[in-house]
Design a protein around this motif. Structure first.
Motif, PDB file in Angstrom:
ATOM      1  N   ASN A  19       0.801  -1.210   0.000  1.00 54.94           N
ATOM      2  CA  ASN A  19       0.000   0.000   0.000  1.00 54.94           C
ATOM      3  C   ASN A  19       0.830   1.254   0.000  1.00 54.94           C
ATOM      4  O   ASN A  19       0.309   2.346   0.122  1.00 54.94           O
ATOM      5  CB  ASN A  19      -0.927   0.003   1.220  1.00 54.94           C
ATOM      6  CG  ASN A  19      -2.137  -0.874   0.968  1.00 54.94           C
ATOM      7  OD1 ASN A  19      -2.402  -1.214  -0.176  1.00 54.94           O
ATOM      8  ND2 ASN A  19      -2.836  -1.245   2.008  1.00 54.94           N
TER       9      ASN A  19
ATOM     10  N   ASN B 152      -7.978  -0.581 -12.208  1.00 54.97           N
ATOM     11  CA  ASN B 152      -7.772  -0.193 -10.816  1.00 54.97           C
ATOM     12  C   ASN B 152      -9.099   0.238 -10.190  1.00 54.97           C
ATOM     13  O   ASN B 152      -9.440  -0.155  -9.078  1.00 54.97           O
ATOM     14  CB  ASN B 152      -6.770   0.959 -10.779  1.00 54.97           C
ATOM     15  CG  ASN B 152      -6.027   1.017  -9.477  1.00 54.97           C
ATOM     16  OD1 ASN B 152      -6.007   0.057  -8.722  1.00 54.97           O
ATOM     17  ND2 ASN B 152      -5.431   2.153  -9.215  1.00 54.97           N
ATOM     18  N   GLU B 155     -11.354  -2.862  -9.701  1.00 53.48           N
ATOM     19  CA  GLU B 155     -10.957  -3.699  -8.577  1.00 53.48           C
ATOM     20  C   GLU B 155     -11.324  -3.048  -7.250  1.00 53.48           C
ATOM     21  O   GLU B 155     -11.773  -3.719  -6.318  1.00 53.48           O
ATOM     22  CB  GLU B 155      -9.438  -3.957  -8.620  1.00 53.48           C
ATOM     23  CG  GLU B 155      -9.036  -4.997  -9.638  1.00 53.48           C
ATOM     24  CD  GLU B 155      -9.549  -6.391  -9.297  1.00 53.48           C
ATOM     25  OE1 GLU B 155      -9.290  -6.859  -8.170  1.00 53.48           O
ATOM     26  OE2 GLU B 155     -10.233  -6.982 -10.142  1.00 53.48           O
ATOM     27  N   SER B 156     -11.129  -1.732  -7.179  1.00 52.48           N
ATOM     28  CA  SER B 156     -11.447  -1.050  -5.923  1.00 52.48           C
ATOM     29  C   SER B 156     -12.933  -1.043  -5.660  1.00 52.48           C
ATOM     30  O   SER B 156     -13.372  -1.332  -4.559  1.00 52.48           O
ATOM     31  CB  SER B 156     -10.920   0.377  -5.968  1.00 52.48           C
ATOM     32  OG  SER B 156      -9.549   0.357  -6.215  1.00 52.48           O
ATOM     33  N   LYS B 159     -14.853  -4.278  -4.620  1.00 56.05           N
ATOM     34  CA  LYS B 159     -14.568  -4.801  -3.278  1.00 56.05           C
ATOM     35  C   LYS B 159     -15.241  -3.990  -2.176  1.00 56.05           C
ATOM     36  O   LYS B 159     -15.214  -4.385  -1.026  1.00 56.05           O
ATOM     37  CB  LYS B 159     -13.050  -4.781  -3.050  1.00 56.05           C
ATOM     38  CG  LYS B 159     -12.312  -5.851  -3.822  1.00 56.05           C
ATOM     39  CD  LYS B 159     -10.818  -5.707  -3.626  1.00 56.05           C
ATOM     40  CE  LYS B 159     -10.071  -6.618  -4.565  1.00 56.05           C
ATOM     41  NZ  LYS B 159      -8.690  -6.152  -4.780  1.00 56.05           N
ATOM     42  N   THR B 175     -13.130   7.890  -1.315  1.00 50.88           N
ATOM     43  CA  THR B 175     -12.738   7.019  -2.420  1.00 50.88           C
ATOM     44  C   THR B 175     -13.187   7.600  -3.754  1.00 50.88           C
ATOM     45  O   THR B 175     -12.445   7.595  -4.736  1.00 50.88           O
ATOM     46  CB  THR B 175     -13.355   5.621  -2.241  1.00 50.88           C
ATOM     47  OG1 THR B 175     -13.021   5.138  -0.958  1.00 50.88           O
ATOM     48  CG2 THR B 175     -12.859   4.674  -3.302  1.00 50.88           C
ATOM     49  N   ASN B 406      -3.318   3.208  -5.499  1.00 51.65           N
ATOM     50  CA  ASN B 406      -4.105   2.162  -4.881  1.00 51.65           C
ATOM     51  C   ASN B 406      -4.969   2.829  -3.842  1.00 51.65           C
ATOM     52  O   ASN B 406      -4.540   3.101  -2.734  1.00 51.65           O
ATOM     53  CB  ASN B 406      -3.159   1.137  -4.250  1.00 51.65           C
ATOM     54  CG  ASN B 406      -3.920   0.041  -3.553  1.00 51.65           C
ATOM     55  OD1 ASN B 406      -5.140   0.039  -3.558  1.00 51.65           O
ATOM     56  ND2 ASN B 406      -3.198  -0.872  -2.942  1.00 51.65           N
ATOM     57  N   ASP B 408      -7.300   1.914  -2.059  1.00 49.68           N
ATOM     58  CA  ASP B 408      -7.771   1.214  -0.868  1.00 49.68           C
ATOM     59  C   ASP B 408      -7.002   1.746   0.324  1.00 49.68           C
ATOM     60  O   ASP B 408      -7.389   1.577   1.464  1.00 49.68           O
ATOM     61  CB  ASP B 408      -7.495  -0.290  -0.965  1.00 49.68           C
ATOM     62  CG  ASP B 408      -8.334  -0.917  -2.058  1.00 49.68           C
ATOM     63  OD1 ASP B 408      -7.931  -1.962  -2.582  1.00 49.68           O
ATOM     64  OD2 ASP B 408      -9.371  -0.329  -2.392  1.00 49.68           O
TER      65      ASP B 408
END
Lengths: 428, 512
Positions: A19, B152, B155-156, B159, B175, B406, B408
């Motif tokens: 991350n 990307n 996928e985010s 989930k 987000t 990313n 997340d």
């Protein structure tokens, strides 16, 4: 114009599997605002320009396009025979080498373009992408090869050709596996077969081109002119393949089949009075100018089919598989013709199978064991890759020949091969 | 002040104008032939080819920087396949408007979950579209990054668990903001990628235009859905604030004044002429004459200004260039005293739509076939020119090693960076800002006028040849249309028609 190597941009792999963001600042640019009306952002940091990157990439693609669209002369037997006799002059050697080099570039480039025209996801399949990478690598090698200027260069070039063949040797099982994974899902069935048809055909030609030059420099037999064996003993070839197939059958089924060969040779000759007389020779070995590996493959595959049919359908041992080898001269075209008919009583092919039997990846073999199927180099499997009939047909068709299957469902199958030789005006 | 330098002066793609200093001491303008725009790819120098050939792995399928595009991707893609076969939900503007009234906690959560699923489905469909295009096109380094960015997002979003309370909604909004931010990078990549595809002929012109239009439309839809939810959340939190409900539909469409926005765009354009070396500073510029009564109508302000801006910019550019070219033999004084012919805009308030006619005397389309105007990349030569100019735009030096976010991650370092870069996307409830969409009002944040300026005022000498193609996509997205008519060597008329959004009950966001 020679760009200094310092401009090559080597990208460090930046995996964001964790991350943690990379230490580099997030990059945004004024171009966003000027083009995207639905957002506003500030410009920030900068990095490498895309322009140099673009120039390298586009130049590569342009080179491929350039070679792929060059006019390319179709390979014919006459062309192969062009360098008659065993003694080639230095000029002929250098000329042949450069011609081979150019042809390899063209053929390789065409393969690249063809593969790149497949849908994105298809090429992302790991098996198909390996095949693709193979062609990228061989293109790199071929393009890096300097023009052949001396006989010494030509000898070096032989090594390049051998390396080339080595790289592409065992590519079919992998491609086959890739296609079974994508067929119907990411690429329609009909398009897949069309792709494979063209791909395999051009691949054969590419390998022939390389092999031809190797054999020109190092003929495998006294009668070879490059890949063409000007005096191939067909009877012997058939017998050898039959023996080999019997070995395979012994290993798998513990059974054997019998083969019977009949020959017929029809030609004109000058008799003692110098008149043309018609001669029909029976049951003497027939010789024909052709490429050994190609014919070997066809006969092998067809015999595999026939032997397997006999054994799996419990055909009595006395029922032999009959082969007729027929040769004559086509007067109009001035070429010799070879015909081979392989007849078995293995029960024939059901109509449904007949529809699909030339399709690549189609097989009637149920394989329990993967390792059996993919071992093409030693051909240890009796059958089952699904490429045998399709490839055989391709091999025959490359030099204007043909392969035809006539099946009598419930009784047996006859397969007809017809091959044309090089023009008789070359025969001394 | 006399200019002593020679500077290239780009007209329409078929010609160039050069400003030269002649012996009489003043500047005059001459036409020159096109400058070479690309590397010579016909080289037969073996060493050069050998050098290039080392880079063949660049054409391979798996880029080194890529998080998703690797050998496993093919198998992991089955998940996406399932999502792409689900149905996307079309929405009308009326539904959006009604949703905005009488907000409640349930409505906010319901909206959040709707957005969560809808984005995943729409992105999956877009990814599917990408996957069936030829490898030669999508493996282009720019388009791969777009693909990567979309993957990307997919996928985010897939989930994200269902949102059951307002705290989860806060996280979700963060987000969303990050996704919107990250998605910005994809537009220049999309455009550069498609230009490169045009140059290298990896896609036919028709397929390229369809691809670009469809992708851009889907992009607008997705962003609208997200921004709508952000705006909704914001409004719910600030239900005490006084927002004039008559002025908006669904909270992102504000009543725009046609005249105000036209003048805004025109002034921005004329400002850039003074700041950038396109023209001598004291030359007189054409006037903008607006005819007809003003109309106030609900629209998305940024889109409206973009469309006006592109059309006006083309008119201004061509009028000035044509005027200078036609008077190339005149002394410099001439340009200080004589204005180029004006640009006239006529506003027509029709029953179901608002029509605009932009008339200029810019010399017409100079032989460019009308249908090519709307095309991305037009032809190979023009595409090369556009790409070349793209590369020269100051500030455009995007990372060769772009690392996809990313999001997340709730890494505070990431959030801090984001705040520095894009303060107005920070959704601190007290400082929330969607003021960019308030038509014609003053902006809250000091930096926003700067960025909006860049919107329209990119330097005119960097001709990208894409403005009108993009305009058409945005106009048609809102059920509008643009048509151009040319009078050769005289001028061009552009007919822009925009639907009256409040009248239409037609499905708007169904262009998924």
């Amino acid at each position: 114009m020679f760009i200094k190597s310092s401009l090559i941009i080597r990208r460090a792999p930046l995996r964001t599997l964790t991350n943690n963001l990379s230490p580099r600042k997030i990059n945004t640019a004024a171009i966003f605002q000027s083009l995207d009306p639905s957002t506003e952002l500030k410009t920030t940091s900068q990095s490498i320009s895309f322009e140099q990157d673009y120039h390298i990439r586009s130049s590569l693609e342009k080179i491929i396009h350039r070679y792929a669209t060059k006019p390319y002369q179709k390979i014919t037997l006459n062309k192969l025979v062009q360098y008659g006799g065993t003694n080639l002059s230095d000029e002929e050697i250098i000329s042949a080498a450069n011609e081979t080099l150019l042809n390899l570039k063209i053929l390789n480039a065409k393969r690249l373009i063809h593969i790149r025209s497949l849908p994105y996801m298809v090429v992302l399949n790991p098996h198909i992408s390996l095949s693709y990478s193979l062609y990228l690598r061989s293109m790199r090698e071929i393009l890096s090869t300097p023009p052949v200027l001396t006989v010494a260069d030509a000898l070096e070039f032989v090594k390049v050709c051998e390396d080339f063949l080595d790289k592409h040797a065992d590519a079919i099982p992998r491609l086959s596996k890739g296609f079974t994974e994508i067929i119907g899902k990411y690429y329609p069935k009909a398009d897949s077969f069309k792709f494979l048809d063209i791909h395999l055909r051009e691949r054969i030609i590419m390998k022939l081109t390389a092999q031809h030059f190797i054999f020109l420099m190092n003929p495998p037999t006294a009668t070879n002119i490059g890949v063409l064996d000007s005096n191939l003993n067909i009877n012997q070839l058939v017998k050898q393949q039959a023996d080999f197939v019997n070995e395979l059958c012994n290993m798998k089924y513990m059974k054997n089949c019998q083969l019977e060969i009949e020959t017929n040779n029809y030609y004109t000759s000058k008799d003692t009075n110098n008149n043309d007389s018609l001669i029909v020779e029976r049951n003497k070995d027939i010789y024909f100018p052709f490429i050994y590996e190609n014919l070997e493959y066809c006969i092998l595959e067809l015999l595999k089919n026939s032997f397997r049919a006999h054994i799996e359908n419990d055909v009595p041992y006395e029922n032999k598989i009959k082969v007729i080898i027929n040769k004559y001269i086509d007067e109009d075209a001035n070429v010799p013709i070879l015909q081979i008919r392989i007849s078995d009583q293995g029960g024939g092919i059901d109509p449904e199978t007949q529809q699909q039997m030339y399709d690549f990846s189609f097989t009637t073999v149920k394989s329990e064991d993967d390792s059996d199927v993919y071992d093409s180099q030693n051909n240890r499997s009796v059958a089952g890759m699904g490429y045998g009939l399709g490839l055989s047909k391709t091999y025959c068709q490359i030099f204007d020949g043909s392969l035809h299957v006539e099946s009598y469902y419930g009784y047996g199958t006859d397969v007809y091969i017809k091959l044309k030789g090089p023009s008789l005006s070359y025969a001394n | 002040m006399l200019r002593h330098t020679i500077k290239p002066h780009k007209l329409l793609p078929t010609s160039n104008i050069l400003a030269v200093n002649n012996h009489r001491g003043y500047t005059s303008y001459k036409q020159i032939t096109s400058l070479p725009l690309d590397v010579d790819h016909n080289t037969t120098d073996h060493n050069y080819i050998k050098y290039l050939a080392q880079n063949f792995p660049e054409l391979g399928p798996y880029p080194t920087y890529s998080k998703y595009v690797n050998p496993l991707h093919f198998y992991q893609n089955t998940v996406m396949n399932q999502w792409s076969s689900k149905k996307a939900h079309p929405i009308t503007l009326q539904q959006l408007a009604n949703f905005g009234k009488k907000l409640s906690k349930e409505k906010v959560l319901s909206s959040a979950n709707f957005v969560r699923l809808e984005i995943a489905i729409r992105i999956a469909k877009k990814l599917k579209d990408f996957q069936i295009l030829p490898f030669a096109a999508i493996s282009n380094h720019h388009l791969v990054r777009v693909y990567e960015s979309y993957y990307n997002i997919f996928e985010s979003f897939r989930k994200i668990k269902p949102i059951t309370n307002l705290e989860e909604n806060e996280e979700f909004c963060k987000t969303l903001s990050r996704m919107l931010h990250d998605n910005l990078l994809s537009l220049p990549h999309l455009i550069m990628g498609s230009l490169e595809c045009r140059i290298l002929n990896s896609m036919t012109q028709k397929n390229l235009d369809e691809f670009m239009s469809a992708t851009l439309r889907a992009r607008v839809s997705r962003r609208l859905i997200c921004e709508e939810h952000l705006s909704l959340t914001d409004k719910f939190k600030n239900s005490s604030k006084n927002i004039d409900m008559d002025d908006c539909i669904g909270d992102i469409f504000y009543k725009c004044s046609a005249i105000e926005n036209l003048q805004f765009c025109a002034s921005r354009i004329t400002d850039t002429y003074k700041e950038v070396e396109f023209l001598e500073k004291d030359f007189l510029l054409p006037e903008l004459i607006i005819q007809g009564n003003d109309v106030k109508f609900p629209f998305m302000v940024t889109h409206l200004r973009y469309i006006f801006g592109e059309i006006l910019r083309n008119s201004y550019d061509s009028t000035i260039n044509n005027f200078i070219y036609n008077n190339g033999d005149k002394p410099r004084d001439f340009f200080l005293k004589n204005r180029p012919p004006p640009i006239k805009v006529t506003i027509i308030n029709a029953k179901n739509s608002i029509e605009f006619r932009f008339s200029d005397q810019g010399g017409g389309l100079k032989g460019m076939p009308i249908d090519k105007i709307w095309s991305f990349g037009k032809n190979e030569r023009i595409a090369r020119e556009s790409l070349s100019n793209f590369h020269k735009i100051p500030g455009l030096q995007l990372a060769g090693d772009y690392s996809p976010m990313n999001f997340d991650s709730s890494d505070p370092a990431v959030e801090k960076e984001l705040e520095d870069e894009v303060p107005h996307l920070n959704i601190d409830p007290d400082v929330v800002d969607h003021s960019a969409n308030k038509g014609g009002h003053e902006f809250v944040k000091a930096n926003i006028p700067n960025t909006l300026q860049n919107l329209i005022e990119r330097p005119s000498n960097f001709k990208l040849n894409l403005g009108l193609a993009m305009c058409k996509v945005y106009a048609e997205y809102w059920n509008g249309n643009i048509v151009m008519n040319s009078l050769e060597n005289y001028g061009t008329d552009t007919h822009l028609s925009l639907s009256k959004l409040e009248m239409s009950n037609r499905l708007q966001l169904d262009k998924a």
